[in-house]
Write an enzyme that holds these catalytic residues in place. Structure first.
Site, PDB file in Angstrom:
ATOM      1  N   LYS A 119      67.803  79.526 -10.479  1.00  0.00           N
ATOM      2  CA  LYS A 119      68.464  80.410  -9.764  1.00  0.00           C
ATOM      3  C   LYS A 119      67.914  81.612 -10.475  1.00  0.00           C
ATOM      4  O   LYS A 119      68.011  82.100 -11.630  1.00  0.00           O
ATOM      5  CB  LYS A 119      70.048  80.875  -8.932  1.00  0.00           C
ATOM      6  CG  LYS A 119      70.299  80.816  -8.371  1.00  0.00           C
ATOM      7  CD  LYS A 119      70.061  80.153  -7.113  1.00  0.00           C
ATOM      8  CE  LYS A 119      71.186  80.200  -5.784  1.00  0.00           C
ATOM      9  NZ  LYS A 119      71.175  79.656  -5.101  1.00  0.00           N
TER      10      LYS A 119
HETATM   11  P1  NAD Z   1      74.324  86.262   3.487  1.00  0.00           P
HETATM   12  O1  NAD Z   1      74.076  87.285   2.654  1.00  0.00           O
HETATM   13  O2  NAD Z   1      74.000  85.972   4.377  1.00  0.00           O
HETATM   14  O3  NAD Z   1      76.341  86.218   3.861  1.00  0.00           O
HETATM   15  C1  NAD Z   1      76.652  86.263   3.438  1.00  0.00           C
HETATM   16  C2  NAD Z   1      78.173  86.280   4.127  1.00  0.00           C
HETATM   17  O4  NAD Z   1      79.674  85.920   3.251  1.00  0.00           O
HETATM   18  C3  NAD Z   1      78.265  87.569   4.876  1.00  0.00           C
HETATM   19  O5  NAD Z   1      78.595  87.461   5.996  1.00  0.00           O
HETATM   20  C4  NAD Z   1      79.477  88.015   4.036  1.00  0.00           C
HETATM   21  O6  NAD Z   1      79.885  90.026   4.828  1.00  0.00           O
HETATM   22  C5  NAD Z   1      80.292  87.086   3.077  1.00  0.00           C
HETATM   23  N1  NAD Z   1      80.974  87.120   2.526  1.00  0.00           N
HETATM   24  C6  NAD Z   1      80.332  87.615   1.044  1.00  0.00           C
HETATM   25  N2  NAD Z   1      81.569  87.742   0.579  1.00  0.00           N
HETATM   26  C7  NAD Z   1      83.107  87.439   1.332  1.00  0.00           C
HETATM   27  C8  NAD Z   1      83.815  87.621   0.732  1.00  0.00           C
HETATM   28  N3  NAD Z   1      84.447  87.841  -0.856  1.00  0.00           N
HETATM   29  N4  NAD Z   1      85.098  87.296   1.476  1.00  0.00           N
HETATM   30  C9  NAD Z   1      84.500  86.613   2.405  1.00  0.00           C
HETATM   31  N5  NAD Z   1      82.978  86.728   3.077  1.00  0.00           N
HETATM   32  C10 NAD Z   1      82.401  87.553   2.028  1.00  0.00           C
HETATM   33  O7  NAD Z   1      73.859  84.985   2.440  1.00  0.00           O
HETATM   34  P2  NAD Z   1      73.768  83.421   2.713  1.00  0.00           P
HETATM   35  O8  NAD Z   1      72.326  83.263   2.855  1.00  0.00           O
HETATM   36  O9  NAD Z   1      74.840  83.038   4.495  1.00  0.00           O
HETATM   37  O10 NAD Z   1      74.446  82.271   2.129  1.00  0.00           O
HETATM   38  C11 NAD Z   1      75.241  81.725   2.157  1.00  0.00           C
HETATM   39  C12 NAD Z   1      76.189  81.017   0.560  1.00  0.00           C
HETATM   40  O11 NAD Z   1      75.659  79.893   1.802  1.00  0.00           O
HETATM   41  C13 NAD Z   1      76.086  81.421  -0.385  1.00  0.00           C
HETATM   42  O12 NAD Z   1      76.875  80.649  -1.047  1.00  0.00           O
HETATM   43  C14 NAD Z   1      74.569  81.199  -0.995  1.00  0.00           C
HETATM   44  O13 NAD Z   1      74.847  80.738  -2.460  1.00  0.00           O
HETATM   45  C15 NAD Z   1      74.949  79.706   0.153  1.00  0.00           C
HETATM   46  N6  NAD Z   1      73.654  78.929   0.452  1.00  0.00           N
HETATM   47  C16 NAD Z   1      72.326  80.028   0.945  1.00  0.00           C
HETATM   48  C17 NAD Z   1      70.977  79.181   1.456  1.00  0.00           C
HETATM   49  C18 NAD Z   1      69.945  80.303   2.383  1.00  0.00           C
HETATM   50  O14 NAD Z   1      69.086  79.239   2.237  1.00  0.00           O
HETATM   51  N7  NAD Z   1      70.010  81.243   2.491  1.00  0.00           N
HETATM   52  C19 NAD Z   1      70.930  77.610   1.260  1.00  0.00           C
HETATM   53  C20 NAD Z   1      71.988  77.131   0.907  1.00  0.00           C
HETATM   54  C21 NAD Z   1      73.184  77.920   0.017  1.00  0.00           C
END
Ligand code: NAD
Length: 433
Positions: A119
């Site tokens: 990561k």
């Molecule tokens: P993103 O940046 O597209 O979206 C993040 C979202 O979380 C946004 O809506 C933001 O406003 C919200 N957020 C951030 N801090 C917050 C808080 N303190 N309280 C409430 N909402 C909050 O990110 P993403 O790609 O959707 O990733 C979200 C989660 O999924 C992360 O934990 C990431 O590691 C995990 N994840 C993502 C992927 C991927 O393919 N993008 C794959 C596996 C896991």
């Protein structure tokens, strides 16, 4: 006032004081004890292989130079090249990246794909920079990482606040550093690219799609009708928003949603596609007219069937776990539940589908993208979706059956599935020299 930046709030600072890597160690130890994992393999897996920290200068639009700190942690590559996302966030630090890297090792092992875990990220608030500055930050970070990434060595992908555009800049920078005749052999140095630049169809929705495939299977196993289910979701970014539009097809009702700007409730149901359109135009859920603003604790206490955390880690803790009023937590985010909360949820009979299983759709389709690039192929969406379904449901069944066999919770079972696979490889290959 609309919060426009990602400046750490007091709550975030408090949760940050807990080491995320300690959570990984506790989860790992519980599974390792239960399966009686050999001491030598424990020692290896309890540590990360490599931790790269780079400080690099970037020219801002006004001519000033700023110095950024970026990380890439490579936890383990016994099963294949290191693989994992890149995060742009002010709270990124080595402890968080270490934990996220280790979770990637377990995730790839559970999904039975030939990748290890890594990561990375940069500690900064991307909302405070222009698009041109973001491009230069990304390119300079890629340059600073140099040969620490590579298509057969360590393959980044999008994560929080990064997307296919960031991947396209990384790809272009990496290829520009290669000898001309080798460039197109290296398209698979990053995944989650735009389709036109070598990305895979279905990668943008893959994590959300995987979460929904898992929820469907869980519902089938529990005779639970998704058509009449209600759910709440935290995080409405790449993963969260896609989960909601896919859940809509089942008729499940979204009744509360939270992002970085606050939370909203409408017990009659929030239309996901309408909210997605609103977020596209306004940047966040703030001010969405068809639901009423609620505070964080009311959001957490909302009575529903399912909670899908899809934002940041350490959201369900000893303080917040007792507030939840639901049957299932499907962890789309990485690390949303800490070990103390796991005990409370278990005691309260709230089922948890752990992150390392539940959100593995992203890395599975990243693997498909990597394969397509290596073979100069491009698959149809139906093929990607059906292969994803097969892989993730096989992983689900392995975890479910292990939980039954060991009479344990699904997180511990998921670790056992991963650790068994890694144990076989270490036993077969031995340790050099
Ligand atoms: P993103 O940046 O597209 O979206 C993040 C979202 O979380 C946004 O809506 C933001 O406003 C919200 N957020 C951030 N801090 C917050 C808080 N303190 N309280 C409430 N909402 C909050 O990110 P993403 O790609 O959707 O990733 C979200 C989660 O999924 C992360 O934990 C990431 O590691 C995990 N994840 C993502 C992927 C991927 O393919 N993008 C794959 C596996 C896991």
């Amino acid at each position: 006032m609309l919060p426009t930046s990602l400046e750490p709030t007091i709550i975030q600072e408090l949760t940050k004081q807990k080491s995320l890597y300690d959570n990984v160690v506790k989860q790992f130890k519980k599974a390792a004890d239960l399966m009686k994992l050999d001491e030598d393999i424990r020692k290896i897996l309890a540590k990360t292989n490599n931790e790269i920290v780079v400080n690099f200068p970037v020219k801002m639009d006004d001519g000033r130079i700023e110095i950024f700190t970026g990380y890439r942690v490579q936890h383990n590559n016994a099963l294949g090249p290191y693989k994992g996302g890149l995060r742009y966030h002010p709270l990124v630090d080595i402890d968080e990246i270490r934990a996220l890297a280790a979770w990637m090792t377990w995730k790839s092992a559970i999904a039975d794909i030939p990748f290890g875990g890594a990561k990375g990220g940069i500690q900064f608030d991307p909302t405070k920079y222009t698009i041109n500055e973001l491009e230069r930050i990304t390119r300079r970070f890629t340059f600073a990482l140099g040969n620490n990434i590579g298509p057969e060595y360590d393959i980044p992908a999008p994560d929080v606040n990064t997307n296919s555009q960031i991947m396209a800049w990384m790809l272009d920078t990496y290829l520009s550093m290669m000898p001309a005749h080798e460039r197109y052999r290296c398209l698979h140095v990053v995944t989650g690219k735009p389709i036109e630049s070598g990305g895979s169809v279905g990668r943008d929705k893959a994590t959300g799609q995987g979460v929904v495939f898992i929820i469907e299977q869980w519902a089938k196993d529990h005779n639970f009708d998704l058509g009449s289910a209600t759910y709440i979701i935290q995080g409405f970014g790449n993963v969260g928003s896609r989960v909601t539009s896919l859940m809509k097809r089942h008729g499940s009702k979204l009744i509360a949603v939270e992002d970085i700007t606050g939370a909203l409730l409408n017990s009659e149901g929030i239309n996901p596609d309408d909210l997605i359109e609103y977020v596209k135009n306004h940047g966040s859920i703030y001010g969405y007219p068809s639901a009423k603003p609620i505070d964080h604790n009311i959001f957490l206490a909302t009575k529903a069937d399912i909670f899908i955390p899809a934002a940041m880690e350490n959201q369900i803790t000893a303080e917040t776990a007792p507030m939840l009023n639901l049957k299932l937590v499907a962890e789309a985010a990485n690390g949303p539940t800490d070990p103390e909360a796991d005990i409370i949820l278990n005691r309260r009979n709230i089922h948890v589908i752990p992150d390392i299983l539940c959100n593995s759709g992203g890395v599975i389709v990243s693997y498909f993208e990597w394969l397509q690039n290596k073979r100069s192929e491009s698959w149809e969406l139906e093929e990607v979706d059906s292969k994803l379904h097969k892989k993730i449901i096989n992983a689900y069944e392995r975890v479910r059956d292990t939980a039954i066999a060991y009479r344990t919770d699904w997180r511990t079972a998921a670790y056992i599935v991963a650790l068994k696979r890694l144990r076989i490889v270490y036993k077969e290959r031995g340790i050099f020299p």
